[in-house]
Design a protein around this motif. Sequence first.
Motif, PDB file in Angstrom:
ATOM      1  N   GLY A  19       0.785  -1.226   0.000  1.00  0.00           N
ATOM      2  CA  GLY A  19       0.000   0.000   0.000  1.00  0.00           C
ATOM      3  C   GLY A  19       0.817   1.276   0.000  1.00  0.00           C
ATOM      4  O   GLY A  19       0.287   2.349  -0.270  1.00  0.00           O
ATOM      5  N   LEU A  20       2.106   1.187   0.293  1.00  0.00           N
ATOM      6  CA  LEU A  20       2.925   2.400   0.360  1.00  0.00           C
ATOM      7  C   LEU A  20       3.071   3.059  -1.013  1.00  0.00           C
ATOM      8  O   LEU A  20       2.995   4.282  -1.125  1.00  0.00           O
ATOM      9  N   ARG A  23       0.111   5.230  -1.665  1.00  0.00           N
ATOM     10  CA  ARG A  23       0.086   6.472  -0.892  1.00  0.00           C
ATOM     11  C   ARG A  23       1.112   7.483  -1.397  1.00  0.00           C
ATOM     12  O   ARG A  23       0.826   8.686  -1.461  1.00  0.00           O
ATOM     13  N   ILE A  24       2.284   6.996  -1.777  1.00  0.00           N
ATOM     14  CA  ILE A  24       3.307   7.924  -2.267  1.00  0.00           C
ATOM     15  C   ILE A  24       2.920   8.470  -3.634  1.00  0.00           C
ATOM     16  O   ILE A  24       3.051   9.664  -3.890  1.00  0.00           O
ATOM     17  N   SER A  25       2.418   7.623  -4.509  1.00  0.00           N
ATOM     18  CA  SER A  25       2.003   8.134  -5.826  1.00  0.00           C
ATOM     19  C   SER A  25       0.850   9.124  -5.687  1.00  0.00           C
ATOM     20  O   SER A  25       0.747  10.079  -6.458  1.00  0.00           O
ATOM     21  N   ALA A  26      -0.005   8.938  -4.686  1.00  0.00           N
ATOM     22  CA  ALA A  26      -1.110   9.877  -4.441  1.00  0.00           C
ATOM     23  C   ALA A  26      -0.597  11.263  -4.055  1.00  0.00           C
ATOM     24  O   ALA A  26      -1.234  12.272  -4.372  1.00  0.00           O
ATOM     25  N   ILE A  27       0.541  11.325  -3.385  1.00  0.00           N
ATOM     26  CA  ILE A  27       1.141  12.620  -3.026  1.00  0.00           C
ATOM     27  C   ILE A  27       1.423  13.422  -4.301  1.00  0.00           C
ATOM     28  O   ILE A  27       1.151  14.623  -4.367  1.00  0.00           O
ATOM     29  N   PHE A  28       1.950  12.753  -5.311  1.00  0.00           N
ATOM     30  CA  PHE A  28       2.229  13.422  -6.587  1.00  0.00           C
ATOM     31  C   PHE A  28       0.929  13.705  -7.342  1.00  0.00           C
ATOM     32  O   PHE A  28       0.750  14.779  -7.910  1.00  0.00           O
ATOM     33  N   GLN A  29       0.019  12.745  -7.325  1.00  0.00           N
ATOM     34  CA  GLN A  29      -1.242  12.889  -8.061  1.00  0.00           C
ATOM     35  C   GLN A  29      -2.054  14.082  -7.558  1.00  0.00           C
ATOM     36  O   GLN A  29      -2.597  14.839  -8.355  1.00  0.00           O
ATOM     37  N   ARG A  30      -2.141  14.253  -6.238  1.00  0.00           N
ATOM     38  CA  ARG A  30      -2.909  15.372  -5.677  1.00  0.00           C
ATOM     39  C   ARG A  30      -2.392  16.727  -6.160  1.00  0.00           C
ATOM     40  O   ARG A  30      -3.139  17.696  -6.231  1.00  0.00           O
ATOM     41  N   ARG A  31      -1.118  16.791  -6.479  1.00  0.00           N
ATOM     42  CA  ARG A  31      -0.513  18.040  -6.953  1.00  0.00           C
ATOM     43  C   ARG A  31      -0.415  18.095  -8.477  1.00  0.00           C
ATOM     44  O   ARG A  31       0.236  18.973  -9.022  1.00  0.00           O
ATOM     45  N   GLY A  67       8.730  16.379   2.284  1.00  0.00           N
ATOM     46  CA  GLY A  67       8.114  16.437   3.618  1.00  0.00           C
ATOM     47  C   GLY A  67       6.906  15.525   3.724  1.00  0.00           C
ATOM     48  O   GLY A  67       6.728  14.833   4.731  1.00  0.00           O
ATOM     49  N   GLN A  68       6.073  15.509   2.692  1.00  0.00           N
ATOM     50  CA  GLN A  68       4.893  14.648   2.678  1.00  0.00           C
ATOM     51  C   GLN A  68       5.278  13.168   2.616  1.00  0.00           C
ATOM     52  O   GLN A  68       4.682  12.338   3.300  1.00  0.00           O
ATOM     53  N   ILE A  69       6.275  12.853   1.812  1.00  0.00           N
ATOM     54  CA  ILE A  69       6.730  11.461   1.708  1.00  0.00           C
ATOM     55  C   ILE A  69       7.251  10.981   3.056  1.00  0.00           C
ATOM     56  O   ILE A  69       6.942   9.876   3.499  1.00  0.00           O
ATOM     57  N   GLU A  70       8.033  11.818   3.723  1.00  0.00           N
ATOM     58  CA  GLU A  70       8.631  11.411   5.000  1.00  0.00           C
ATOM     59  C   GLU A  70       7.603  11.271   6.122  1.00  0.00           C
ATOM     60  O   GLU A  70       7.892  10.663   7.146  1.00  0.00           O
ATOM     61  N   LYS A  71       6.399  11.790   5.930  1.00  0.00           N
ATOM     62  CA  LYS A  71       5.336  11.610   6.926  1.00  0.00           C
ATOM     63  C   LYS A  71       4.755  10.198   6.900  1.00  0.00           C
ATOM     64  O   LYS A  71       4.076   9.795   7.844  1.00  0.00           O
ATOM     65  N   GLN A  72       5.018   9.461   5.822  1.00  0.00           N
ATOM     66  CA  GLN A  72       4.521   8.090   5.736  1.00  0.00           C
ATOM     67  C   GLN A  72       5.290   7.230   6.748  1.00  0.00           C
ATOM     68  O   GLN A  72       6.512   7.284   6.805  1.00  0.00           O
ATOM     69  N   VAL A  73       4.589   6.461   7.533  1.00  0.00           N
ATOM     70  CA  VAL A  73       5.183   5.697   8.630  1.00  0.00           C
ATOM     71  C   VAL A  73       6.321   4.797   8.156  1.00  0.00           C
ATOM     72  O   VAL A  73       7.366   4.702   8.800  1.00  0.00           O
ATOM     73  N   GLU A  74       6.147   4.146   7.018  1.00  0.00           N
ATOM     74  CA  GLU A  74       7.138   3.184   6.545  1.00  0.00           C
ATOM     75  C   GLU A  74       8.372   3.831   5.913  1.00  0.00           C
ATOM     76  O   GLU A  74       9.353   3.163   5.647  1.00  0.00           O
ATOM     77  N   VAL A  75       8.312   5.130   5.653  1.00  0.00           N
ATOM     78  CA  VAL A  75       9.437   5.822   5.019  1.00  0.00           C
ATOM     79  C   VAL A  75      10.476   6.159   6.080  1.00  0.00           C
ATOM     80  O   VAL A  75      10.180   6.792   7.092  1.00  0.00           O
TER      81      VAL A  75
END
Length: 176
Positions: A19-20, A23-31, A67-75
């Motif tokens: 699932g990671l 979530r990471i691709s969604a960070i780019f998609q939202r922008r 910053g958004q990527i690093e907020k992901q628990v697994e990162v």
Amino acid sequence: METTSKQFTVSVYTENNIGLLNRISAIFQRRHINIESINSSVSEIENVSKWTIVVNLTEEQMKKIIGQIEKQVEVIKAYYHTEEEIVYQESCIFKMKSDLLFNEQQIQNIIIDNNARIVTVNKQFFVLEKSGRKEEIELLYRELSGFGIMQFTRSGRIAVSKEEMKISKILEAINY
């Protein structure tokens, strides 16, 4: 405020969890930022994966996304690099009709001139491999396309930074 987009290579060190990627691709998609390429592999650190992501955006946007990527628990840690700060390669393979290899001297010259490598040959087709910068791969593609490419695929970028990455020291500090 900087408004000029440029290409960045992002290195993301992560735990390998389901699932990671979503979530990471969604960070780019939202922008509304297109991911040019993405590669996932084992890293130099046991049980840690390394993702290499290539994107075009401004440095200000890049900092926010890190910053958004690093907020992901697994990162564990994310870095971004400019073209000048990394050494990188891409790979590709071409499938072509075998008779071209035997009957077209120009094909053999293209293979030699482009430092490509023949992976396999049979009666119906041969497979050619090339590693290099994106421009080198695109040049080989253009040169071969006139002969009829049966299949083509290209990998995402793989990269290492020219400067020492402090990821191992970070992991030691948190007893990973």
